[in-house]
Scaffold this active site. Structure first.
Site: not given
Ligand SMILES: O=C(O)C1=C[C@@H](OP(=O)(O)O)[C@@H](O)[C@H](O)C1
Ligand SMILES: C=C(OP(=O)(O)O)C(=O)O
Length: 428
Positions: A26-27, A124, A170-171, A314, A345, A386, A411
Site C-alpha cells: 500500500k505504502s 484522525r 504521524s510520519s 502498523e 488501536r 489490522r 483497505k
Molecule cells: O506513509 C505511509 O505509507 C504510512 C506511514 C505510517 O503512518 P504513521 O506514521 O501515521 O504511523 C504507517 O503506520 C501507515 O500504515 C502507512
Molecule cells: C496506519 C495505517 O494506515 P493509514 O495509511 O491509513 O495511516 C495502517 O495501514 O496500519
C-alpha cells in the site's frame, strides 16, 4: 441494511504450514501513484496493489487531472496536461496516505479542493496538515475543526522554502511535504519540531522514491529535510509485496508451531514490514532465505517479547495477538501514535483481547500483554483492517472465534478472507 454475519476465523489444531504471495505494498503503491502524477511524462506501475486505499488514491489523482489506465497487471499514469481550475471533492475513505498526501498535491493546483472521508476519518489527526497548508500561504476552510472535512483554496503554485511542523502524531505529515517539495518554487527546507517522530522507515521510503526519480534531497541533519526544486522524473516500477500484510501469515505460522514461505521477499527494501526478519527471532522463531522467498518457522516455544515498535507501529495489532498467545508476558512500547490510526488501536486491542479472557493493559505508549487461556467470542474490528488481521492470528488458536466485518480488510488486501479460506483447505 443488516450487518453481514461475523466471519468464522480459520482455526488449526495442527501447525499451519503455508505458502503465500501477498499483494503489493500500500505504502509503495500510493507513493508511486503520486510521484507518477507529478512526473515529467507517463509512468507504468507493474503489480500495484488494487485495494480500497489505492483505489481512493487513483480516484483522487484522476479528480486532480491525471489519467490512469488500468489493466490486469499494470497501471499507466499520465500527469495532468494543465492545472485544473474547477472545484472538486475528494473522498479519503479511511486512508492516511490519501488524507495527508493529497491536500499538499492539491495545493499545487488552481482551484478549491474539498477533502472528506469515513466517519472515523474525521477524528484522525489532521491539524498538522491544515497548519502546514496555512504556513505555505494557502487558505484552508475547516470551520475551526482542525480535522476533515476541509477545503484547500489553491491559487496556482506554492513558493515553499523554510517550514517547521510537528509530525509526532504521524510520519505521513513529513512524507506529504517531501513528495511535493520539488515542485515548490523555492523547494523545501523542512524541520520536524515535535518530541518524537514515528514510522521512520516510511519517511526513508519517501526519500528513496524521490531520489530514484532524480529529486535532490539532503538528509544530513536528523529531523531536517532539504528538497531542491526541480523535475520529478517519470519512472516505470514494479511494486514489492506488502511485507506488513505478510505479517499475519507469519504470525499464523508462529502461533501454531508451523511455518510459512512468503514468496518474493525483496532483498533490499524500505518497507517497515522487513522488520519481521528480526521480530520473528524475538518470538523464538527462525527466518531463512530460499531463493527469492523467505521461510519463517516457529521455534520450540513462542516466547514473550519486549519490543519498541515506534518505527513499525502498523505491525502492532498482529504482534499483540501473538503476544496474547505466547508463553510469557510481553511489553510493546513506542506506539502512543496508534491512538490516531484507523481506530484507537491501543484501546481496541485491550478491549478485544480481554473480551476473549486475555489480560492486556494499555500503557502510556504501548501495551502490556500477559497470556491467559482464551475463549471464543465475536472479535470487533472497529473498521480497522489490522484488527481483523489480529483476529485471524487469535482464531487460529481459539476455536470458534468470529470476526466482525472482516471486509474491512479491503483497505489493503481485498482477498484476505478468501485467501485464508483457501489456505485452510490445503494440506497438512
Ligand atoms: O506513509 C505511509 O505509507 C504510512 C506511514 C505510517 O503512518 P504513521 O506514521 O501515521 O504511523 C504507517 O503506520 C501507515 O500504515 C502507512
Ligand atoms: C496506519 C495505517 O494506515 P493509514 O495509511 O491509513 O495511516 C495502517 O495501514 O496500519
Amino acid at each position: 441494511m443488516t450487518a453481514p454475519l461475523p466471519w468464522p476465523a480459520p482455526h488449526r489444531d495442527t501447525p499451519f504450514v503455508g505458502d503465500v504471495m501477498v499483494p503489493g505494498s500500500k505504502s509503495l503503491t500510493n507513493r508511486v501513484l503520486i510521484l507518477a502524477a507529478l512526473g515529467d511524462g507517463p509512468s507504468v506501475i507493474t503489480r500495484p496493489l488494487a485495494s480500497r486505499d489505492t483505489d481512493l488514491m487513483a480516484a483522487a489523482l484522476t479528480a486532480l487531472g491525471a489519467t490512469i489506465e488500468r489493466d490486469a497487471t499494470t497501471w499507466t499514469v499520465t500527469p495532468p496536461a494543465a492545472v485544473r481550475t474547477d472545484a472538486v471533492t475528494i473522498d479519503c475513505g479511511l486512508a492516511g496516505t490519501v488524507m495527508r498526501f493529497v491536500p499538499l498535491l492539491a495545493a499545487l493546483g488552481g482551484a478549491p479542493v474539498t477533502f472528506d472521508g469515513d466517519e472515523h476519518a474525521r477524528v484522525r489527526p489532521m491539524a498538522t496538515t491544515i497548519a502546514t497548508l496555512r504556513s505555505l500561504g494557502l487558505q484552508v476552510d475547516d470551520e475551526g475543526r482542525g480535522s476533515l472535512p476541509f477545503t484547500v483554496h489553491a491559487t496556482g503554485g506554492v513558493t515553499g522554502g523554510e517550514i517547521r511542523i510537528d509530525a509526532s502524531a504521524s510520519s505521513q505529515f513529513v512524507s506529504a511535504l517531501l513528495l511535493v517539495g520539488a515542485r515548490f518554487e523555492k523547494g523545501l527546507d523542512l524541520r520536524h519540531t515535535g518530541s518524537s517522530l514515528p514510522s521512520m522507515p516510511h519517511i526513508d521510503m519517501t526519500v528513496a522514491e524521490l531520489r530514484r526519480r532524480g529529486v535532490r534531497i539532503d538528509t544530513d541533519e536528523p529531523g531536517r529535510w532539504i528538497v531542491h526544486p526541480g523535475t520529478i522524473r517519470a519512472l516505470d516500477v514494479e511494486i514489492e509485496p506488502d511485507l506488513s500484510n505478510a505479517g499475519v501469515f507469519i504470525a499464523g505460522a508462529l502461533v501454531t508451531g508451523g511455518s510459512v514461505r512468503v514468496r518474493s521477499w525483496p532483498r533490499h527494501t524500505d518497507q517497515a514490514g522487513d522488520a519481521w526478519r528480526t521480530i520473528v527471532p524475538a518470538f523464538g522463531g527462525t527466518v531463512a532465505e530460499d531463493g527469492a522467498d523467505l521461510l519463517f518457522s516457529a521455534g520450540e516455544s513462542l516466547t514473550g517479547v519486549e519490543l519498541d515498535l515506534h518505527d513499525v507501529g502498523e505491525l502492532t495489532p498482529v504482534i499483540a495477538a501473538m503476544a496474547a498467545l505466547a508463553d510469557g508476558p510481553s511489553r510493546l512500547s513506542g506506539v502512543a501514535h496508534l491512538r490516531g490510526h484507523e481506530t484507537d488501536r491501543l484501546a481496541a486491542l485491550v478491549t478485544e483481547i480481554n473480551r476473549l479472557g486475555g489480560d492486556a493493559e494499555e500503557l502510556e505508549d504501548g501495551l502490556l500483554v500477559r497470556p491467559r487461556p482464551l475463549h471464543a467470542e465475536t472479535f470487533r474490528t472497529y473498521d480497522d483492517h489490522r484488527m481483523a488481521h489480529a483476529a485471524v492470528v487469535l482464531g487460529l488458536r481459539v476455536p470458534g472465534l468470529l470476526v466482525e466485518n472482516v471486509d474491512t480488510t479491503i483497505k489493503t488486501y481485498p482477498d484476505f478472507a478468501p485467501v485464508w479460506e483457501r489456505l485452510m483447505t490445503q494440506a497438512p
